[in-house]
Design a protein around this motif. Structure first.
Motif, mmCIF file in Angstrom:
data_model
loop_
_atom_site.group_PDB
_atom_site.id
_atom_site.type_symbol
_atom_site.label_atom_id
_atom_site.label_comp_id
_atom_site.label_asym_id
_atom_site.label_seq_id
_atom_site.Cartn_x
_atom_site.Cartn_y
_atom_site.Cartn_z
ATOM 1 N N ARG A 18 -7.551 0.972 -2.668
ATOM 2 C CA ARG A 18 -8.448 -0.109 -2.234
ATOM 3 C C ARG A 18 -9.312 -0.630 -3.365
ATOM 4 O O ARG A 18 -9.564 -1.817 -3.453
ATOM 5 N N THR A 19 -9.778 0.240 -4.234
ATOM 6 C CA THR A 19 -10.717 -0.202 -5.268
ATOM 7 C C THR A 19 -10.034 -0.417 -6.610
ATOM 8 O O THR A 19 -10.036 -1.520 -7.134
ATOM 9 N N GLY A 20 -9.464 0.629 -7.151
ATOM 10 C CA GLY A 20 -8.940 0.570 -8.516
ATOM 11 C C GLY A 20 -7.744 -0.340 -8.685
ATOM 12 O O GLY A 20 -7.708 -1.163 -9.594
ATOM 13 N N SER A 78 0.803 -1.215 0.000
ATOM 14 C CA SER A 78 0.000 0.000 0.000
ATOM 15 C C SER A 78 0.842 1.273 0.000
ATOM 16 O O SER A 78 0.537 2.200 -0.752
ATOM 17 N N LEU A 102 -6.729 -2.775 -6.746
ATOM 18 C CA LEU A 102 -7.065 -4.169 -6.484
ATOM 19 C C LEU A 102 -7.713 -4.806 -7.709
ATOM 20 O O LEU A 102 -7.372 -5.918 -8.101
ATOM 21 N N LYS A 103 -8.607 -4.065 -8.354
ATOM 22 C CA LYS A 103 -9.236 -4.578 -9.578
ATOM 23 C C LYS A 103 -8.216 -4.731 -10.700
ATOM 24 O O LYS A 103 -8.254 -5.689 -11.462
ATOM 25 N N THR A 123 -6.081 -7.851 -10.013
ATOM 26 C CA THR A 123 -6.819 -9.077 -10.310
ATOM 27 C C THR A 123 -7.051 -9.233 -11.806
ATOM 28 O O THR A 123 -7.036 -10.334 -12.327
ATOM 29 N N ARG A 132 -6.101 6.609 -0.998
ATOM 30 C CA ARG A 132 -6.449 5.369 -0.284
ATOM 31 C C ARG A 132 -7.622 4.673 -0.954
ATOM 32 O O ARG A 132 -7.620 3.446 -1.114
ATOM 33 N N PHE A 133 -8.632 5.441 -1.354
ATOM 34 C CA PHE A 133 -9.790 4.869 -2.037
ATOM 35 C C PHE A 133 -9.375 4.239 -3.366
ATOM 36 O O PHE A 133 -9.819 3.149 -3.721
ATOM 37 N N THR A 134 -8.494 4.930 -4.089
ATOM 38 C CA THR A 134 -8.023 4.417 -5.377
ATOM 39 C C THR A 134 -7.240 3.130 -5.183
ATOM 40 O O THR A 134 -7.377 2.192 -5.967
#
Length: 178
Positions: A114-116, A74, A118-119, A122, A110-112
């Motif tokens: 956690r969401t972006g 992170s 991680l996607k 994957t 932090r939001f980016t």
């Protein structure tokens, strides 16, 4: 990625510079050329400062991360997003400057992460699995194929004397050809 999605991404990336130029012209008409020049120069200096401040620390954290497992990825992604924000601030344009300023907000980063991201990870992991699976066959390999590929052939080094007299290659001739 499907073909229509690829075309849409290419069209958006091609239209982005035109939109940036149009917004710069409109902003220049609204606030004046000198204020626009000051804004562009100020954001470029801010971006340069951020890259100089954060850039080397990101590499240091990456090296320390490789040496020990005490922190996750992170902070590395956070530093990467800060450097990306600096690069966006250096680019002249209203949209890139706004995106760079938004990326400087810690909650947005932090939001980016956690969401972006991680996607994204994957997605690339899925693509790598699909690509690796594309070369596999459904039947198990025979005993002959497990040793690897064998390529047979003969070669002769031109710089050395031939091993078999009479089978040598003609020596190179340097000079004029008629």
């Amino acid at each position: 990625m499907s073909q229509p999605l690829k075309i849409a991404v290419i069209l958006v990336l091609a239209a982005l510079p035109l939109l940036e130029i149009g917004l710069l012209i409109r902003l220049g008409q609204a606030v004046g050329i000198w204020w626009l020049a000051a804004f562009i120069l100020g954001t470029a200096l801010l971006g340069t400062y951020i890259i100089r401040k954060v850039g080397m620390s990101v590499f240091e954290r990456a090296l320390s991360r490789l040496n020990s497992d005490r922190e996750g990825f992170s902070p590395l992604f956070d530093g990467f997003l800060q450097v990306l924000a600096g690069l966006l601030l250096i680019l002249p344009g209203v949209l890139s400057d706004v995106a760079g300023l938004v990326l400087l907000i810690p909650q947005v980063r932090r939001f980016t992460i956690r969401t972006g991201l991680l996607k994204l990870v994957t997605f690339f992991h899925y693509q790598a699995e699909v690509s690796r699976g594309a070369f596999r066959t459904s039947e198990p390999p025979s005993h002959d194929e497990t040793d690897g590929i064998v390529i047979e052939g003969e070669y002769e080094r031109l710089s050395e004397r031939p091993l078999h007299p009479g089978k040598s290659v003609q020596p190179r001739r340097y000079g004029r050809r008629y």
